[in-house]
Motif scaffolding. Sequence first.
Motif, mmCIF file in Angstrom:
data_model
loop_
_atom_site.group_PDB
_atom_site.id
_atom_site.type_symbol
_atom_site.label_atom_id
_atom_site.label_comp_id
_atom_site.label_asym_id
_atom_site.label_seq_id
_atom_site.Cartn_x
_atom_site.Cartn_y
_atom_site.Cartn_z
ATOM 1 N N SER A 81 49.339 52.345 57.195
ATOM 2 C CA SER A 81 49.055 52.618 55.786
ATOM 3 C C SER A 81 50.323 52.954 55.029
ATOM 4 C CB SER A 81 48.064 53.771 55.660
ATOM 5 O OG SER A 81 46.763 53.303 55.870
ATOM 6 N N LEU A 82 51.177 53.747 55.662
ATOM 7 C CA LEU A 82 52.425 54.131 55.002
ATOM 8 C C LEU A 82 53.285 52.887 54.752
ATOM 9 C CD1 LEU A 82 54.159 56.554 54.056
ATOM 10 C CD2 LEU A 82 55.253 56.509 56.304
ATOM 11 N N SER A 83 53.404 52.039 55.755
ATOM 12 C CA SER A 83 54.212 50.831 55.611
ATOM 13 C C SER A 83 53.677 49.963 54.484
ATOM 14 C CB SER A 83 54.198 50.013 56.901
ATOM 15 O OG SER A 83 54.539 50.812 57.992
ATOM 16 N N LEU A 84 52.350 49.812 54.491
ATOM 17 C CA LEU A 84 51.719 48.966 53.490
ATOM 18 C C LEU A 84 51.966 49.514 52.089
ATOM 19 C CD1 LEU A 84 50.017 46.458 53.294
ATOM 20 C CD2 LEU A 84 47.968 47.876 53.471
ATOM 21 N N ALA A 85 51.773 50.829 51.949
ATOM 22 C CA ALA A 85 51.961 51.450 50.632
ATOM 23 C C ALA A 85 53.410 51.301 50.182
ATOM 24 C CB ALA A 85 51.555 52.915 50.682
ATOM 25 N N PHE A 140 51.263 55.997 44.577
ATOM 26 C CA PHE A 140 51.647 55.840 45.985
ATOM 27 C C PHE A 140 50.744 56.697 46.876
ATOM 28 C CE2 PHE A 140 54.273 57.176 49.621
ATOM 29 C CZ PHE A 140 54.452 55.936 50.193
ATOM 30 N N ALA A 141 50.586 57.954 46.487
ATOM 31 C CA ALA A 141 49.753 58.849 47.291
ATOM 32 C C ALA A 141 48.318 58.332 47.334
ATOM 33 C CB ALA A 141 49.805 60.256 46.708
ATOM 34 N N GLY A 142 47.847 57.830 46.207
ATOM 35 C CA GLY A 142 46.479 57.336 46.154
ATOM 36 C C GLY A 142 46.280 56.123 47.037
ATOM 37 N N LEU A 143 47.308 55.303 47.110
ATOM 38 C CA LEU A 143 47.226 54.057 47.863
ATOM 39 C C LEU A 143 47.153 54.294 49.370
ATOM 40 C CD1 LEU A 143 47.164 51.167 47.019
ATOM 41 C CD2 LEU A 143 49.615 51.027 47.409
ATOM 42 N N MET A 144 47.655 55.444 49.819
ATOM 43 C CA MET A 144 47.670 55.739 51.252
ATOM 44 C C MET A 144 46.277 55.586 51.860
ATOM 45 S SD MET A 144 50.572 56.377 52.514
ATOM 46 C CE MET A 144 50.046 57.167 54.031
ATOM 47 N N GLY A 145 45.267 56.109 51.177
ATOM 48 C CA GLY A 145 43.923 56.008 51.738
ATOM 49 C C GLY A 145 43.046 55.072 50.944
ATOM 50 N N PHE A 179 42.662 41.688 55.315
ATOM 51 C CA PHE A 179 43.661 41.265 56.302
ATOM 52 C C PHE A 179 43.365 41.799 57.696
ATOM 53 C CE2 PHE A 179 45.752 40.660 52.287
ATOM 54 C CZ PHE A 179 46.392 39.441 52.468
ATOM 55 N N ASN A 180 42.196 42.491 57.791
ATOM 56 C CA ASN A 180 41.788 43.064 59.061
ATOM 57 C C ASN A 180 42.859 43.993 59.640
ATOM 58 O OD1 ASN A 180 39.944 43.530 60.998
ATOM 59 N ND2 ASN A 180 40.474 41.737 62.265
ATOM 60 N N TYR A 181 43.369 44.838 58.782
ATOM 61 C CA TYR A 181 44.366 45.832 59.198
ATOM 62 C C TYR A 181 43.677 47.168 59.363
ATOM 63 C CZ TYR A 181 48.604 43.084 58.442
ATOM 64 O OH TYR A 181 49.596 42.158 58.548
ATOM 65 N N ASN A 182 43.918 47.848 60.478
ATOM 66 C CA ASN A 182 43.280 49.137 60.701
ATOM 67 C C ASN A 182 44.102 50.269 60.103
ATOM 68 O OD1 ASN A 182 40.911 48.324 61.993
ATOM 69 N ND2 ASN A 182 42.110 47.902 63.858
ATOM 70 N N GLY A 183 43.936 50.480 58.838
ATOM 71 C CA GLY A 183 44.666 51.559 58.164
ATOM 72 C C GLY A 183 43.767 52.734 57.885
ATOM 73 N N LEU A 184 44.286 53.663 57.153
ATOM 74 C CA LEU A 184 43.538 54.885 56.855
ATOM 75 C C LEU A 184 42.329 54.597 55.980
ATOM 76 C CD1 LEU A 184 46.499 57.351 56.162
ATOM 77 C CD2 LEU A 184 45.031 57.273 58.173
ATOM 78 N N GLY A 185 42.445 53.634 55.118
ATOM 79 C CA GLY A 185 41.338 53.299 54.238
ATOM 80 C C GLY A 185 40.127 52.839 55.015
ATOM 81 N N LYS A 186 40.380 51.958 55.958
ATOM 82 C CA LYS A 186 39.282 51.473 56.790
ATOM 83 C C LYS A 186 38.686 52.605 57.620
ATOM 84 C CE LYS A 186 38.483 47.319 59.053
ATOM 85 N NZ LYS A 186 38.929 46.477 60.147
ATOM 86 N N LEU A 187 39.584 53.441 58.131
ATOM 87 C CA LEU A 187 39.129 54.575 58.928
ATOM 88 C C LEU A 187 38.191 55.448 58.086
ATOM 89 C CD1 LEU A 187 39.443 56.226 61.586
ATOM 90 C CD2 LEU A 187 41.260 57.487 60.463
ATOM 91 N N THR A 230 29.556 56.502 59.728
ATOM 92 C CA THR A 230 29.049 57.080 60.980
ATOM 93 C C THR A 230 28.940 58.605 60.906
ATOM 94 O OG1 THR A 230 31.289 57.175 61.813
ATOM 95 C CG2 THR A 230 29.992 55.251 62.420
ATOM 96 N N TYR A 231 29.154 59.154 59.717
ATOM 97 C CA TYR A 231 29.017 60.592 59.530
ATOM 98 C C TYR A 231 29.933 61.376 60.459
ATOM 99 C CZ TYR A 231 26.262 63.547 56.575
ATOM 100 O OH TYR A 231 25.870 64.345 55.575
ATOM 101 N N ASP A 232 31.157 60.908 60.582
ATOM 102 C CA ASP A 232 32.124 61.487 61.517
ATOM 103 C C ASP A 232 32.882 62.615 60.817
ATOM 104 O OD1 ASP A 232 33.964 62.001 63.410
ATOM 105 O OD2 ASP A 232 34.743 59.949 63.557
ATOM 106 N N LEU A 233 32.239 63.810 60.787
ATOM 107 C CA LEU A 233 32.799 64.934 60.030
ATOM 108 C C LEU A 233 34.262 65.235 60.329
ATOM 109 C CD1 LEU A 233 32.604 67.497 58.225
ATOM 110 C CD2 LEU A 233 31.853 68.708 60.271
ATOM 111 N N PRO A 234 34.634 65.403 61.592
ATOM 112 C CA PRO A 234 36.038 65.783 61.863
ATOM 113 C C PRO A 234 37.015 64.773 61.303
ATOM 114 C CG PRO A 234 34.704 65.990 63.837
ATOM 115 C CD PRO A 234 33.849 65.296 62.834
ATOM 116 N N THR A 235 36.727 63.492 61.433
ATOM 117 C CA THR A 235 37.637 62.474 60.913
ATOM 118 C C THR A 235 37.753 62.571 59.400
ATOM 119 O OG1 THR A 235 36.918 61.065 62.714
ATOM 120 C CG2 THR A 235 38.141 60.017 60.919
ATOM 121 N N ILE A 236 36.598 62.773 58.758
ATOM 122 C CA ILE A 236 36.625 62.848 57.293
ATOM 123 C C ILE A 236 37.475 64.035 56.829
ATOM 124 C CG2 ILE A 236 35.219 63.327 55.256
ATOM 125 C CD1 ILE A 236 33.034 61.649 56.555
#
Lengths: 338, 432, 348
Positions: free
Chosen positions: A121-125, A271-276, A285-293, A300-306
């Motif tokens: 995500s950082l690289s992309l941003a 820039f900060a907004g783009l990170m996520g 592009f099927n990139y696994n970045g923070l946004g997808k996460l 999936t209601y994954d509280l800790p990750t959120i």
Amino acid sequence: MFAYVIRRVFIGVILLIVMSLVTFVLFFASPVDPGRYACGKNCSPAQIEQTNKALGYDKPVIEQWTDFLKGVVVGREYPDDPALRAAAPQLVVECPAPCLGYSVVNSVTVNEELKERFPLSLSLALAALLMWVTGGVLFGVIAAVRKGTIVDRGIVALSLIFYAFPAFFIGLFLLKFVAIKWEIVPVPVYTPIAEGGLGLWLQGLFLPGLTLALLYMAGYVRMTRAFVLESMSEDYVRTARAKGLKSRKVLTKHSMRAALTPLVTMIGLDFAGLMGGAIITETVFNYNGLGKLAVDATVTYDLPTIIGLVLLLGTFVIVANIIVDVLYAVIDPRVRVG
Amino acid sequence: MSSHDPKTSHEQVPAGMAMPNEDVLSGAENAPDDAASYIAPVSRHAATMGDPNAKAILEVKDLKMYFPVKSSGIIRRTIGHVQAVDGVSFQVPAGGSLGLVGESGCGKSTTGRLITRLYEPTAGTINFDGQDISKTSARGLKPLRREIQMIFQDPYTSLNPRHSVGSIIGAPLEIHNILPKKQILPRVQELLEIVGLNPEHYNRYPHEFSGGQRQRIGIARALTLQPKLLVADEPVSALDVSIQAQVINLLQDLQDEFGIAFLFVAHDLAVVRHFCPEVAVMYLGKIVEIADRETLYNRPNHPYTQALLSAVPDVKQAAIGGRRERIRLEGDVPSPINPPSGCRFRTRCPLAQEICARVEPPLLQIGKRHKVACHFAGELGKHPDKPVTAGLLGVDDSGTPDPGASPSVDVGNEPGFADTWFDLERRTMASA
Amino acid sequence: MSSFLSVRDLKVHFPTVDGIVKATDGLSFDLERGKTLGIVGESGSGKSVSSSAILGLHRRTSAQVSGEIMLDGVDLLKLSDEDMRRRRGKDVAMIFQDPLSAMHPYYTVGNQIGEAYRVHHDVSKKVARARAIEMLDRVGIPQPDRRVDDYPHQFSGGMRQRAMIAMGLINNPSLLIADEPTTALDVTVQAQILDLLQDLQRDFDAAVIIITHDLGVVAEMTDDVLVMYAGRAVEYGSCKEILTHPEMPYTWGLISSIPDVSGDTSAQLIPIPGNPPSLLNPPSGCAFHPRCTHRDKVPGDLCTTVLPELLPGTRTEGHLKRCHLTNPDVVYEREILPEIAPDLVEER
């Protein structure tokens, strides 16, 4: 200046603590039972209870929150319940400080998840930032200098067109046509610098970065154009001309320096907004970045990750803001006092 | 042309990045618009005369306004105060005018804002019509806002561009529930006519008017509630010369007709002389001299007043070749955060001696309607060699306390003038 | 022998969507070295636009400038952009009204003054800085070697104007244009700056144009005066002549709308009615006629239909006025002066 930064950092930390509390409370105020979600659909009530215990969901919200804060400072171990840890020592997961929690959905600590996604995500941003700022400022200045001409109108119209197209359209177009059909550039695959070196890294970032950059550039072109035009009618620009400076020097030294200052604020926040926030581009592009996460974790209601994501991105926004303010003081001597 | 969108009046500038700063092409001054070309009837006036026996409607005593200065450390502490106004006392007679003059940073505008209670004073009393309003709460101030109104300097920024003139002028009537809705419009039109604007223009917007006309709108708004006191903060300094006179004369008309008292804050000594029978000169937060017009302009006793007056170019005098010698003041006004000890003017004063650094000169009444704060008070060229105040303050001529001396006169900081005063020539008390 | 600066029929027109704005419409005047010309007028009279034209500050894309500006035998309007640029700041310099906005907030005072020197002299930054210090000292800034590294906002208003003057004079220009140089300043500071300008003019032997709306400044500083209204000169002559025997109702209006700090308090303050006209759509005939209170003294509808020529007045050859009145001197003596300066009338 130093004292100012310290003060801002202090306020930032308090803000993060409040953010984590708000996220916790919101989460538990929802009608969903987090233990049930974490455990899966076919869990028996006993299994759910065990999951709750393992993750500490059986405790009151405030206690969970303080446990979480403690984990951030000194680290913690999972399962949360000491009895469970004693029963199966081989299953205990270490989560060193700053521990942001454990995601049962992905069976990994949140720190691990973020560490894996963050560089992408950082690289992309960064790549997007570089392209849109260069392009935005360049075209903005050209449009301002050639105000009213066909060049000016062309630039403004073109940037509007890109702005009007949704990100998935531009992204898909670049991917399907520029990369796959016309083979102008290779199909982008993200390769960390450590693995493929600078060249491959850049290659992987070019198209997705461009997708984001085209989207953001429109605003920057228009703003740069407006700010440069405004600064050209400033008295000090007239003074510079009255000295006999060449128009190029008037533009670069006097007009642009003042015109670009307000852009710094925008850049920092965008820039900060783009990170996520690059969800669509990452998906295309099927990139696994923070946004997808973030999207996955919400589904999936994954509280800790959120919570982990909220805090990481929050930190980014706060830090970006501090950097912007410091930069401002560097650029504008009037801000330095006090 | 009244269909001008608020934005366009500024955009009809030709592709003008190099436009000269002049208002030629930007202001409504030149908008081909019948609102701006409406010619108001003008009146002519000689200088206002004052009634020395009028009762005071405003009495200000020992007024202070200190603004805190914060440190830039990690914890922001108050490390000092800007002493914007520091112990100011004066009176404004009912239906009369007091002028408050001084250079930028002297505290004259802050004083004006304190009177309208835009700020809460640090200390002192503001007695308006028999009531001390210096500590009144925000809620308690509402009725007061009807009685005291303010006219601002900048006619371009003090009117909301999105509101029609009618709603700007009529708003106070609605806020204070004074008139039923139906009667507001007739009243607004009446007010427009009073200030010399076309009453039919109530539904136009501020940008359709010229600078002078906007100032008239500001005045109409201030008049809406029939105030007893108007605080005018540089009401004409943003206007063109020919328009200045229109507005000054309008204010004079209004004063004559409605008996409004004015606190007239301005830096232009000539305008103040014309408008105010009584004038106070401020320097670094303090009044250094206050007197009736004739005394202050013809026989000033404070070296600062003298310097100030000598610095004003005098057109009619210069034109016939009679240029007066200027008194040059060196340097700039010191910081109000850390003002000089004793007399605040001493750092730039040609008369300053030891005593000036040690003892602050009191604002001493030296004539029927004349007070001055200077150890060496005297007419230009006739300043005494020895401080006139030493005996009064119980100090010797260098300012060190003199145990033998007993202060002979009580030098308070009372607003207004007493019946007896200190005679500079004879150094004794005198009366009319 | 023509004058050092000779402006003939200067026109500055701005085409806009609504029509042509004739900001300056046929202006002529002369000025010698060591002399000062005051251009007086209200906002929109064209005084600043004209002086910007002398400096060549109008861009060809937005303004049409025509006429002749002869400076020391060279027509500035015939020069190429590059040749004009080389003269700007060197032969002709300008100081502006508000020195806070006229100086760049991000650069030090020394940098900006030195830049003005380096544009026209091929010297190092160090030399330029030394020259800036020298000039700051010359204009009376204390501790110039320390203050040279300050930013404009760290200067007081008066010091900024001094720095501005230092910037204008650093290349020893032969023509200095001061656009409202003291309007933003307090009176005691104004007095300092006017004194300084007079000193420097004597030293540099420059021709000076002071643009102002303040007749007080005119009275103290100038040799000749040009009164402008709606883009045209309406009265032109020596300062003393114009201020004591004005022959154009607009000048009368200006003089009678300012109160004085001395003299008889029974003097009347007589405003000019109405507002300055639109330059896009100026009044027919004499542009001042809608505001003129002496129109009835001119027979017929001359004032509303015919633009009066700028012709010699009744008293001296060099005194020009643009008015249809045939006996302005009598009108002034009998009708205006007794109202605005009763004490002067007695003296005469």
